[in-house]
Design a protein around this motif. Structure first.
Motif, PDB file in Angstrom:
ATOM      1  N   LEU A  16       0.975  -1.355  -0.066  1.00  0.00           N
ATOM      2  CA  LEU A  16      -0.025  -0.083  -0.064  1.00  0.00           C
ATOM      3  C   LEU A  16       0.883   1.205   0.063  1.00  0.00           C
ATOM      4  N   THR A  17       1.961   1.393  -0.685  1.00  0.00           N
ATOM      5  CA  THR A  17       2.793   2.208  -0.803  1.00  0.00           C
ATOM      6  C   THR A  17       3.024   2.443  -2.080  1.00  0.00           C
ATOM      7  N   TRP A  18       3.578   3.730  -2.992  1.00  0.00           N
ATOM      8  CA  TRP A  18       3.556   3.989  -4.162  1.00  0.00           C
ATOM      9  C   TRP A  18       5.079   4.528  -4.115  1.00  0.00           C
ATOM     10  N   PRO A  19       6.116   3.633  -4.973  1.00  0.00           N
ATOM     11  CA  PRO A  19       7.558   3.983  -4.847  1.00  0.00           C
ATOM     12  C   PRO A  19       7.747   5.195  -5.824  1.00  0.00           C
ATOM     13  N   GLY A  20       6.858   5.760  -6.581  1.00  0.00           N
ATOM     14  CA  GLY A  20       7.302   7.122  -7.392  1.00  0.00           C
ATOM     15  C   GLY A  20       7.642   6.507  -8.858  1.00  0.00           C
ATOM     16  N   TRP A  21       8.012   7.136  -9.680  1.00  0.00           N
ATOM     17  CA  TRP A  21       8.368   7.027 -11.075  1.00  0.00           C
ATOM     18  C   TRP A  21       9.747   6.500 -11.615  1.00  0.00           C
ATOM     19  N   TRP A  22      10.417   6.546 -10.477  1.00  0.00           N
ATOM     20  CA  TRP A  22      12.024   6.285 -10.613  1.00  0.00           C
ATOM     21  C   TRP A  22      12.109   4.950 -11.367  1.00  0.00           C
ATOM     22  N   TRP A  23      11.271   3.704 -11.166  1.00  0.00           N
ATOM     23  CA  TRP A  23      11.409   2.873 -12.097  1.00  0.00           C
ATOM     24  C   TRP A  23      11.366   2.975 -13.493  1.00  0.00           C
ATOM     25  N   LEU A  24      10.626   3.833 -14.062  1.00  0.00           N
ATOM     26  CA  LEU A  24      10.814   4.124 -15.497  1.00  0.00           C
ATOM     27  C   LEU A  24      12.041   4.553 -15.913  1.00  0.00           C
ATOM     28  N   ALA A  25      12.625   5.446 -15.025  1.00  0.00           N
ATOM     29  CA  ALA A  25      14.255   5.730 -15.484  1.00  0.00           C
ATOM     30  C   ALA A  25      14.968   4.586 -15.567  1.00  0.00           C
ATOM     31  N   ASP A  26      14.938   3.270 -14.581  1.00  0.00           N
ATOM     32  CA  ASP A  26      15.527   2.245 -14.434  1.00  0.00           C
ATOM     33  C   ASP A  26      15.275   1.328 -15.927  1.00  0.00           C
ATOM     34  N   CYS A  27      14.027   1.507 -16.452  1.00  0.00           N
ATOM     35  CA  CYS A  27      13.683   0.911 -17.486  1.00  0.00           C
ATOM     36  C   CYS A  27      14.361   1.371 -18.743  1.00  0.00           C
ATOM     37  N   LEU A  28      14.082   2.721 -18.772  1.00  0.00           N
ATOM     38  CA  LEU A  28      14.763   3.373 -20.109  1.00  0.00           C
ATOM     39  C   LEU A  28      16.415   3.230 -20.066  1.00  0.00           C
ATOM     40  N   VAL A  29      16.984   3.039 -18.775  1.00  0.00           N
ATOM     41  CA  VAL A  29      18.479   2.918 -19.200  1.00  0.00           C
ATOM     42  C   VAL A  29      18.881   1.506 -19.210  1.00  0.00           C
ATOM     43  N   THR A  30      18.226   0.594 -18.823  1.00  0.00           N
ATOM     44  CA  THR A  30      18.209  -0.923 -18.893  1.00  0.00           C
ATOM     45  C   THR A  30      18.085  -1.070 -20.500  1.00  0.00           C
ATOM     46  N   ALA A  31      17.004  -0.373 -21.303  1.00  0.00           N
ATOM     47  CA  ALA A  31      16.832  -0.664 -22.674  1.00  0.00           C
ATOM     48  C   ALA A  31      17.856   0.142 -23.555  1.00  0.00           C
ATOM     49  N   LEU A  32      18.369   1.198 -23.083  1.00  0.00           N
ATOM     50  CA  LEU A  32      19.357   1.885 -23.790  1.00  0.00           C
ATOM     51  C   LEU A  32      20.511   1.118 -23.819  1.00  0.00           C
ATOM     52  N   LEU A  33      21.004   0.137 -22.803  1.00  0.00           N
ATOM     53  CA  LEU A  33      22.228  -0.626 -22.756  1.00  0.00           C
ATOM     54  C   LEU A  33      21.940  -1.737 -24.073  1.00  0.00           C
ATOM     55  N   TRP A  34      20.921  -1.984 -24.345  1.00  0.00           N
ATOM     56  CA  TRP A  34      20.722  -3.054 -25.172  1.00  0.00           C
ATOM     57  C   TRP A  34      21.846  -3.336 -26.224  1.00  0.00           C
ATOM     58  N   PRO A  35      22.124  -2.138 -27.167  1.00  0.00           N
ATOM     59  CA  PRO A  35      23.066  -2.268 -28.274  1.00  0.00           C
ATOM     60  C   PRO A  35      24.280  -2.525 -27.622  1.00  0.00           C
ATOM     61  N   PHE A  36      24.768  -2.226 -26.488  1.00  0.00           N
ATOM     62  CA  PHE A  36      26.092  -2.471 -25.794  1.00  0.00           C
ATOM     63  C   PHE A  36      26.146  -3.989 -25.619  1.00  0.00           C
ATOM     64  N   VAL A  37      25.125  -4.554 -24.836  1.00  0.00           N
ATOM     65  CA  VAL A  37      25.092  -5.729 -24.372  1.00  0.00           C
ATOM     66  C   VAL A  37      25.311  -6.865 -25.340  1.00  0.00           C
ATOM     67  N   THR A  38      24.356  -6.281 -26.440  1.00  0.00           N
ATOM     68  CA  THR A  38      24.503  -7.046 -27.469  1.00  0.00           C
ATOM     69  C   THR A  38      25.688  -7.314 -28.198  1.00  0.00           C
ATOM     70  N   TRP A  39      26.587  -6.252 -28.473  1.00  0.00           N
ATOM     71  CA  TRP A  39      27.912  -6.145 -28.921  1.00  0.00           C
ATOM     72  C   TRP A  39      28.571  -6.812 -28.097  1.00  0.00           C
ATOM     73  N   LEU A  40      28.521  -6.841 -26.671  1.00  0.00           N
ATOM     74  CA  LEU A  40      29.742  -7.310 -25.716  1.00  0.00           C
ATOM     75  C   LEU A  40      29.538  -8.763 -25.700  1.00  0.00           C
ATOM     76  N   LEU A  41      28.174  -9.297 -25.563  1.00  0.00           N
ATOM     77  CA  LEU A  41      27.646 -10.864 -25.495  1.00  0.00           C
ATOM     78  C   LEU A  41      28.221 -11.685 -26.626  1.00  0.00           C
ATOM     79  N   GLN A  42      27.945 -10.809 -28.004  1.00  0.00           N
ATOM     80  CA  GLN A  42      28.242 -11.628 -29.325  1.00  0.00           C
ATOM     81  C   GLN A  42      29.649 -11.628 -29.638  1.00  0.00           C
ATOM     82  N   LEU A  43      30.606 -10.664 -28.869  1.00  0.00           N
ATOM     83  CA  LEU A  43      31.954 -10.528 -29.267  1.00  0.00           C
ATOM     84  C   LEU A  43      32.787 -11.983 -29.384  1.00  0.00           C
ATOM     85  N   PRO A  44      32.529 -12.783 -28.234  1.00  0.00           N
ATOM     86  CA  PRO A  44      33.531 -14.027 -28.218  1.00  0.00           C
ATOM     87  C   PRO A  44      32.923 -14.902 -29.631  1.00  0.00           C
ATOM     88  N   GLN A  45      31.690 -14.847 -29.844  1.00  0.00           N
ATOM     89  CA  GLN A  45      31.248 -15.621 -31.088  1.00  0.00           C
ATOM     90  C   GLN A  45      31.683 -15.060 -32.287  1.00  0.00           C
TER      91      GLN A  45
END
Length: 179
Positions: free
Chosen positions: A141-170
């Motif tokens: 019964l508490t609202w944490p605010g809208w900070w979690w949307l910032a977490d989602c946006l930063v996580t999604a913006l990291l996708w190209p870097f994560v894709t490049w990094l995890l496919q590098l050994p392949q």
């Protein structure tokens, strides 16, 4: 003389892309464990910090769905809930939803390049983390605010870097240029 429907200009030759080999099970496990350890660090409670385990779990759910399943997300989420002293199962729910949506949208996500895939990754991350925030808000019964949307946006913006990094050994193993 060319036919009316064909252009007289020659087509540009497109450089063929090499197919990447399958990632080894050890590499998948090590990257998941390392990202899980990054989520254990104390900066995870600050606004705008990405969900490292969630993005790596999403990547492997899209690129190696037979190696990573809902069980991995569920167990990783339970362990994070215990470590962070949260409601037991809220992170497990979020990571299970990440795996579900990643497998459901896998064909659509893989049609695009890593930068365009970000637009498909963002709703997956928002839906999964939004379910976790809604569950926590309903039960506590508490609202944490809208900070979690910032977490989602930063996580999604990291996708190209994560894709490049995890496919590098392949890419290196396939003999292509890693750049």
């Amino acid at each position: 003389m060319p036919s009316p429907g064909l252009s007289a200009t020659p087509r540009r030759s497109m450089k063929p892309q090499r197919l990447l080999g399958a990632a080894s099970g050890w590499f998948v496990a090590v990257t998941l464990f390392a990202s899980w350890l990054l989520n254990l660090l104390p900066w995870g409670r600050w606004p705008g910090v990405p969900d490292f385990f969630g993005i790596v779990l999403l990547f492997w759910s899209v690129h190696a769905p037979r190696r990573v399943g809902m069980t991995v997300g569920f167990v990783g989420g339970l362990l994070l809930d215990v470590h962070n002293a949260r409601l037991l199962g809220e992170s497990a729910l979020a990571y299970t939803l990440i795996v579900y949506w990643a497998v459901a949208w896998r064909g659509r996500i893989l049609r695009f390049g890593p930068a365009a895939q970000t637009l498909h990754v963002l709703p997956v991350v928002v839906l999964s983390l939004g379910a976790m925030v809604a569950l926590r808000s309903l039960l506590l019964l508490t609202w944490p605010g809208w900070w979690w949307l910032a977490d989602c946006l930063v996580t999604a913006l990291l996708w190209p870097f994560v894709t490049w990094l995890l496919q590098l050994p392949q890419r290196i193993a396939a003999g292509s240029d890693p750049t």
